[in-house]
Design a protein around this motif. Structure first.
Motif, PDB file in Angstrom:
ATOM      1  N   ALA A 214       0.811  -1.214   0.000  1.00 25.51           N
ATOM      2  CA  ALA A 214       0.000   0.000   0.000  1.00 25.51           C
ATOM      3  C   ALA A 214       0.849   1.271   0.000  1.00 25.51           C
ATOM      4  N   ASN A 215       2.008   1.209   0.661  1.00 22.30           N
ATOM      5  CA  ASN A 215       2.860   2.388   0.745  1.00 22.30           C
ATOM      6  C   ASN A 215       4.270   1.961   1.147  1.00 22.30           C
ATOM      7  N   LYS A 216       5.162   2.936   1.197  1.00 20.15           N
ATOM      8  CA  LYS A 216       6.556   2.672   1.545  1.00 20.15           C
ATOM      9  C   LYS A 216       6.675   2.105   2.957  1.00 20.15           C
ATOM     10  N   GLU A 217       5.827   2.575   3.867  1.00 22.59           N
ATOM     11  CA  GLU A 217       5.865   2.099   5.251  1.00 22.59           C
ATOM     12  C   GLU A 217       5.578   0.601   5.329  1.00 22.59           C
ATOM     13  N   LYS A 218       4.553   0.154   4.603  1.00 18.10           N
ATOM     14  CA  LYS A 218       4.205  -1.281   4.592  1.00 18.10           C
ATOM     15  C   LYS A 218       5.329  -2.098   3.973  1.00 18.10           C
ATOM     16  N   LEU A 219       5.897  -1.595   2.895  1.00 17.14           N
ATOM     17  CA  LEU A 219       7.002  -2.283   2.235  1.00 17.14           C
ATOM     18  C   LEU A 219       8.184  -2.428   3.194  1.00 17.14           C
ATOM     19  N   PHE A 220       8.546  -1.340   3.866  1.00 11.23           N
ATOM     20  CA  PHE A 220       9.650  -1.362   4.821  1.00 11.23           C
ATOM     21  C   PHE A 220       9.396  -2.381   5.931  1.00 11.23           C
ATOM     22  N   ALA A 221       8.219  -2.321   6.524  1.00  5.24           N
ATOM     23  CA  ALA A 221       7.889  -3.230   7.622  1.00  5.24           C
ATOM     24  C   ALA A 221       7.966  -4.686   7.167  1.00  5.24           C
ATOM     25  N   GLU A 222       7.435  -4.978   5.997  1.00  2.00           N
ATOM     26  CA  GLU A 222       7.461  -6.352   5.484  1.00  2.00           C
ATOM     27  C   GLU A 222       8.889  -6.830   5.224  1.00  2.00           C
ATOM     28  N   ILE A 223       9.700  -5.966   4.656  1.00  2.00           N
ATOM     29  CA  ILE A 223      11.087  -6.341   4.373  1.00  2.00           C
ATOM     30  C   ILE A 223      11.863  -6.555   5.668  1.00  2.00           C
ATOM     31  N   VAL A 224      11.683  -5.656   6.628  1.00  2.00           N
ATOM     32  CA  VAL A 224      12.391  -5.808   7.902  1.00  2.00           C
ATOM     33  C   VAL A 224      11.956  -7.092   8.611  1.00  2.00           C
ATOM     34  N   LEU A 225      10.663  -7.363   8.640  1.00  2.00           N
ATOM     35  CA  LEU A 225      10.184  -8.577   9.299  1.00  2.00           C
ATOM     36  C   LEU A 225      10.680  -9.836   8.590  1.00  2.00           C
ATOM     37  N   ALA A 226      10.683  -9.826   7.280  1.00  2.00           N
ATOM     38  CA  ALA A 226      11.182 -10.990   6.527  1.00  2.00           C
ATOM     39  C   ALA A 226      12.677 -11.189   6.784  1.00  2.00           C
ATOM     40  N   THR A 227      13.425 -10.099   6.807  1.00  2.00           N
ATOM     41  CA  THR A 227      14.861 -10.182   7.072  1.00  2.00           C
ATOM     42  C   THR A 227      15.111 -10.662   8.498  1.00  2.00           C
ATOM     43  N   THR A 228      14.317 -10.178   9.429  1.00  2.29           N
ATOM     44  CA  THR A 228      14.440 -10.610  10.824  1.00  2.29           C
ATOM     45  C   THR A 228      14.161 -12.102  10.953  1.00  2.29           C
ATOM     46  N   ASP A 229      13.151 -12.578  10.262  1.00  2.88           N
ATOM     47  CA  ASP A 229      12.850 -14.018  10.279  1.00  2.88           C
ATOM     48  C   ASP A 229      14.014 -14.833   9.723  1.00  2.88           C
ATOM     49  N   GLN A 230      14.636 -14.349   8.646  1.00  2.00           N
ATOM     50  CA  GLN A 230      15.795 -15.044   8.079  1.00  2.00           C
ATOM     51  C   GLN A 230      16.952 -15.071   9.072  1.00  2.00           C
ATOM     52  N   LEU A 231      17.181 -13.949   9.733  1.00  2.00           N
ATOM     53  CA  LEU A 231      18.260 -13.894  10.708  1.00  2.00           C
ATOM     54  C   LEU A 231      17.965 -14.766  11.923  1.00  2.00           C
ATOM     55  N   ASP A 232      16.700 -14.803  12.341  1.00  2.00           N
ATOM     56  CA  ASP A 232      16.327 -15.682  13.453  1.00  2.00           C
ATOM     57  C   ASP A 232      16.648 -17.132  13.113  1.00  2.00           C
ATOM     58  N   ALA A 233      16.356 -17.520  11.885  1.00  2.00           N
ATOM     59  CA  ALA A 233      16.640 -18.899  11.460  1.00  2.00           C
ATOM     60  C   ALA A 233      18.140 -19.174  11.505  1.00  2.00           C
ATOM     61  N   MET A 234      18.940 -18.159  11.234  1.00  2.00           N
ATOM     62  CA  MET A 234      20.393 -18.303  11.284  1.00  2.00           C
ATOM     63  C   MET A 234      20.889 -18.312  12.732  1.00  2.00           C
ATOM     64  N   ILE A 235      20.247 -17.531  13.595  1.00  2.00           N
ATOM     65  CA  ILE A 235      20.700 -17.372  14.976  1.00  2.00           C
ATOM     66  C   ILE A 235      20.226 -18.508  15.885  1.00  2.00           C
ATOM     67  N   GLU A 236      19.039 -19.022  15.656  1.00  2.00           N
ATOM     68  CA  GLU A 236      18.449 -20.013  16.565  1.00  2.00           C
ATOM     69  C   GLU A 236      19.342 -21.221  16.836  1.00  2.00           C
ATOM     70  N   PRO A 237      20.077 -21.755  15.851  1.00  2.00           N
ATOM     71  CA  PRO A 237      20.953 -22.893  16.180  1.00  2.00           C
ATOM     72  C   PRO A 237      21.999 -22.566  17.238  1.00  2.00           C
ATOM     73  N   SER A 238      22.351 -21.300  17.397  1.00  2.00           N
ATOM     74  CA  SER A 238      23.342 -20.947  18.411  1.00  2.00           C
ATOM     75  C   SER A 238      22.804 -21.169  19.819  1.00  2.00           C
ATOM     76  N   ALA A 239      21.488 -21.269  19.970  1.00  2.00           N
ATOM     77  CA  ALA A 239      20.894 -21.508  21.287  1.00  2.00           C
ATOM     78  C   ALA A 239      20.911 -22.990  21.657  1.00  2.00           C
ATOM     79  N   ASP A 240      21.243 -23.839  20.700  1.00  2.00           N
ATOM     80  CA  ASP A 240      21.257 -25.279  20.948  1.00  2.00           C
ATOM     81  C   ASP A 240      22.584 -25.714  21.553  1.00  2.00           C
ATOM     82  N   VAL A 241      22.776 -25.370  22.799  1.00  2.00           N
ATOM     83  CA  VAL A 241      23.980 -25.757  23.523  1.00  2.00           C
ATOM     84  C   VAL A 241      23.618 -26.961  24.386  1.00  2.00           C
ATOM     85  N   PRO A 242      24.263 -28.089  24.144  1.00  2.00           N
ATOM     86  CA  PRO A 242      23.950 -29.260  24.972  1.00  2.00           C
ATOM     87  C   PRO A 242      24.240 -28.977  26.444  1.00  2.00           C
ATOM     88  N   ALA A 243      23.353 -29.402  27.289  1.00  2.00           N
ATOM     89  CA  ALA A 243      23.514 -29.185  28.734  1.00  2.00           C
ATOM     90  C   ALA A 243      24.317 -30.332  29.331  1.00  2.00           C
TER      91      ALA A 243
END
Length: 124
Positions: free
Chosen positions: A31-60
């Motif tokens: 609809a506008n630049k604001e929506k585009l920005f929010a969608e891109i940031v959220l998609a990028t954040t999701d990609q980074l989360d997928a990259m970061i989450e394995p770092s939390a898998d530390v065997p106890a």
């Protein structure tokens, strides 16, 4: 483009040119630049989360909770200080006033799996 030029420095025309589409095509999907920005940031954040989450898998398997926490902390710091992660955090922070919702679903800026791992160790 937002990561390179920031929100204010990026125009919809710039994005359309980069995507090799018309500005009208961009507006057909967003609809506008604001929506585009929010969608891109959220998609990028999701990609980074997928990259970061394995770092939390530390065997106890360490002898003590302190040793487990130290291993988890070293992994998280190494992952969270990668250039792409820092660049995204700076972009979100720089635009926090206009887009407060972009930083609110991740406690303290830590991805959810990492936050859950800390909670499992009794750290909040």
């Amino acid at each position: 483009m937002f990561m390179d030029k920031g929100y204010a420095g990026t125009s919809v025309d710039d994005i359309a040119k980069l995507a090799a589409v018309s500005e009208q095509t961009v507006y057909k999907h967003f609809a506008n630049k604001e929506k585009l920005f929010a969608e891109i940031v959220l998609a990028t954040t999701d990609q980074l989360d997928a990259m970061i989450e394995p770092s939390a898998d530390v065997p106890a398997d360490a002898a003590s909770p302190d040793e487990n926490l130290n291993r988890l902390a070293r992994r998280l710091v190494g992952t969270l200080t990668q250039p792409q992660v820092l660049q995204l955090r700076r972009l979100i922070t720089a635009n926090a006033e206009a887009f407060p919702e972009l930083g609110t679903d991740r406690p303290y800026g830590v991805p959810s799996a990492s936050h859950q791992a800390l909670r499992a160790e009794g750290v909040e």
